[in-house]
Design a protein around this motif. Structure first.
Motif, PDB file in Angstrom:
ATOM      1  N   GLU A  44       0.819  -1.210   0.000  1.00 40.71           N
ATOM      2  CA  GLU A  44       0.000   0.000   0.000  1.00 40.71           C
ATOM      3  C   GLU A  44       0.859   1.269   0.000  1.00 40.71           C
ATOM      4  N   LEU A  45       2.128   1.141   0.353  1.00 35.17           N
ATOM      5  CA  LEU A  45       3.037   2.293   0.318  1.00 35.17           C
ATOM      6  C   LEU A  45       3.242   2.803  -1.109  1.00 35.17           C
ATOM      7  N   ALA A  46       3.095   1.930  -2.079  1.00 34.86           N
ATOM      8  CA  ALA A  46       3.351   2.301  -3.478  1.00 34.86           C
ATOM      9  C   ALA A  46       2.495   3.491  -3.903  1.00 34.86           C
ATOM     10  N   GLU A  47       1.260   3.546  -3.454  1.00 34.32           N
ATOM     11  CA  GLU A  47       0.367   4.629  -3.866  1.00 34.32           C
ATOM     12  C   GLU A  47       0.830   5.981  -3.323  1.00 34.32           C
ATOM     13  N   ILE A  48       1.162   6.034  -2.049  1.00 37.40           N
ATOM     14  CA  ILE A  48       1.581   7.321  -1.479  1.00 37.40           C
ATOM     15  C   ILE A  48       2.971   7.710  -1.979  1.00 37.40           C
ATOM     16  N   ILE A  49       3.839   6.732  -2.239  1.00 38.42           N
ATOM     17  CA  ILE A  49       5.155   7.040  -2.799  1.00 38.42           C
ATOM     18  C   ILE A  49       4.993   7.636  -4.199  1.00 38.42           C
ATOM     19  N   GLY A  50       4.160   7.011  -5.017  1.00 35.42           N
ATOM     20  CA  GLY A  50       3.928   7.516  -6.370  1.00 35.42           C
ATOM     21  C   GLY A  50       3.342   8.921  -6.373  1.00 35.42           C
ATOM     22  N   THR A  51       2.379   9.160  -5.490  1.00 31.75           N
ATOM     23  CA  THR A  51       1.775  10.488  -5.393  1.00 31.75           C
ATOM     24  C   THR A  51       2.785  11.508  -4.893  1.00 31.75           C
ATOM     25  N   PHE A  52       3.589  11.107  -3.936  1.00 34.75           N
ATOM     26  CA  PHE A  52       4.635  11.982  -3.401  1.00 34.75           C
ATOM     27  C   PHE A  52       5.597  12.413  -4.518  1.00 34.75           C
ATOM     28  N   ILE A  53       6.067  11.478  -5.304  1.00 36.80           N
ATOM     29  CA  ILE A  53       7.022  11.788  -6.374  1.00 36.80           C
ATOM     30  C   ILE A  53       6.364  12.610  -7.478  1.00 36.80           C
ATOM     31  N   ASP A  54       5.127  12.275  -7.831  1.00 36.90           N
ATOM     32  CA  ASP A  54       4.423  13.034  -8.874  1.00 36.90           C
ATOM     33  C   ASP A  54       4.205  14.492  -8.489  1.00 36.90           C
ATOM     34  N   ASN A  55       4.121  14.764  -7.187  1.00 37.95           N
ATOM     35  CA  ASN A  55       3.854  16.126  -6.709  1.00 37.95           C
ATOM     36  C   ASN A  55       5.052  16.743  -6.003  1.00 37.95           C
ATOM     37  N   ASN A  56       6.205  16.149  -6.165  1.00 39.75           N
ATOM     38  CA  ASN A  56       7.407  16.601  -5.464  1.00 39.75           C
ATOM     39  C   ASN A  56       7.792  18.039  -5.800  1.00 39.75           C
ATOM     40  N   ASP A  57       7.467  18.494  -7.002  1.00 41.21           N
ATOM     41  CA  ASP A  57       7.806  19.858  -7.385  1.00 41.21           C
ATOM     42  C   ASP A  57       6.833  20.886  -6.803  1.00 41.21           C
ATOM     43  N   SER A  58       5.681  20.425  -6.298  1.00 41.81           N
ATOM     44  CA  SER A  58       4.679  21.331  -5.737  1.00 41.81           C
ATOM     45  C   SER A  58       4.796  21.505  -4.226  1.00 41.81           C
ATOM     46  N   TYR A  59       5.472  20.580  -3.579  1.00 40.27           N
ATOM     47  CA  TYR A  59       5.579  20.598  -2.114  1.00 40.27           C
ATOM     48  C   TYR A  59       7.036  20.433  -1.697  1.00 40.27           C
ATOM     49  N   ASN A  60       7.394  21.044  -0.594  1.00 38.48           N
ATOM     50  CA  ASN A  60       8.720  20.872  -0.006  1.00 38.48           C
ATOM     51  C   ASN A  60       8.585  19.892   1.155  1.00 38.48           C
ATOM     52  N   ILE A  61       8.461  18.626   0.799  1.00 38.07           N
ATOM     53  CA  ILE A  61       8.233  17.555   1.771  1.00 38.07           C
ATOM     54  C   ILE A  61       9.294  16.486   1.577  1.00 38.07           C
ATOM     55  N   LYS A  62       9.702  15.881   2.666  1.00 36.87           N
ATOM     56  CA  LYS A  62      10.631  14.748   2.636  1.00 36.87           C
ATOM     57  C   LYS A  62       9.886  13.507   3.105  1.00 36.87           C
ATOM     58  N   MET A  63      10.177  12.367   2.471  1.00 33.56           N
ATOM     59  CA  MET A  63       9.530  11.109   2.838  1.00 33.56           C
ATOM     60  C   MET A  63      10.579  10.070   3.228  1.00 33.56           C
ATOM     61  N   TRP A  64      10.305   9.390   4.317  1.00 40.83           N
ATOM     62  CA  TRP A  64      11.107   8.269   4.765  1.00 40.83           C
ATOM     63  C   TRP A  64      10.155   7.100   4.986  1.00 40.83           C
ATOM     64  N   ILE A  65      10.588   5.893   4.584  1.00 41.86           N
ATOM     65  CA  ILE A  65       9.782   4.707   4.841  1.00 41.86           C
ATOM     66  C   ILE A  65      10.592   3.715   5.661  1.00 41.86           C
ATOM     67  N   CYS A  66       9.875   2.881   6.392  1.00 40.02           N
ATOM     68  CA  CYS A  66      10.512   1.838   7.198  1.00 40.02           C
ATOM     69  C   CYS A  66       9.829   0.517   6.864  1.00 40.02           C
ATOM     70  N   LEU A  67      10.596  -0.430   6.348  1.00 43.59           N
ATOM     71  CA  LEU A  67      10.083  -1.756   6.031  1.00 43.59           C
ATOM     72  C   LEU A  67      10.588  -2.795   7.019  1.00 43.59           C
ATOM     73  N   ASP A  68      11.693  -2.523   7.653  1.00 38.69           N
ATOM     74  CA  ASP A  68      12.300  -3.398   8.648  1.00 38.69           C
ATOM     75  C   ASP A  68      12.605  -2.578   9.894  1.00 38.69           C
ATOM     76  N   LYS A  69      12.505  -3.190  11.029  1.00 37.10           N
ATOM     77  CA  LYS A  69      12.672  -2.481  12.292  1.00 37.10           C
ATOM     78  C   LYS A  69      13.941  -1.628  12.313  1.00 37.10           C
ATOM     79  N   ASP A  70      13.742  -0.342  12.594  1.00 31.63           N
ATOM     80  CA  ASP A  70      14.817   0.636  12.774  1.00 31.63           C
ATOM     81  C   ASP A  70      15.677   0.894  11.534  1.00 31.63           C
ATOM     82  N   ILE A  71      15.167   0.551  10.357  1.00 32.32           N
ATOM     83  CA  ILE A  71      15.874   0.857   9.116  1.00 32.32           C
ATOM     84  C   ILE A  71      14.966   1.756   8.278  1.00 32.32           C
ATOM     85  N   PHE A  72      15.409   2.990   8.052  1.00 31.95           N
ATOM     86  CA  PHE A  72      14.616   3.974   7.331  1.00 31.95           C
ATOM     87  C   PHE A  72      15.266   4.289   5.988  1.00 31.95           C
ATOM     88  N   ILE A  73      14.436   4.437   4.956  1.00 30.83           N
ATOM     89  CA  ILE A  73      14.898   4.724   3.604  1.00 30.83           C
ATOM     90  C   ILE A  73      14.312   6.058   3.173  1.00 30.83           C
TER      91      ILE A  73
END
Length: 93
Positions: A44-73
């Motif tokens: 389900e992360l794919a949808e928000i990641i795709g929307t985030f990237i598609d609108n990256n030029d409109s917002y000054n936002i940073k995204m981090w995801i965690c798929l494994d305990k204490d490891i952030f990408i």
């Protein structure tokens, strides 16, 4: 396994605007500069990641995801497609 998305912004109201657009409803974060959500299905992360990237030029936002305990990408324009592909390969359900 729970996957987590963290969004950060230095501008008050920016996360509220992005999330209101993403969820197509009014989101009230009270001028928060941080937002976090857990997803039981990591794909389900794919949808928000795709929307985030598609609108990256409109917002000054940073995204981090965690798929494994204490490891952030940090999700960027350069790695977003690879992360989405990885989600579907690692969690094919």
């Amino acid at each position: 396994m729970v996957a987590t998305v963290n969004l950060y912004s230095n501008n008050k109201g920016e996360l509220n605007s992005f999330l209101s657009s993403f969820f197509n409803t009014n989101v009230d974060l009270e001028d928060s500069l941080k937002w976090e959500k857990e997803y039981a299905n990591p794909v389900e992360l794919a949808e928000i990641i795709g929307t985030f990237i598609d609108n990256n030029d409109s917002y000054n936002i940073k995204m981090w995801i965690c798929l494994d305990k204490d490891i952030f990408i940090n999700v960027t324009n350069e790695n977003a497609d690879k992360i989405i592909k990885y989600l579907y390969e690692r969690f094919p359900y």
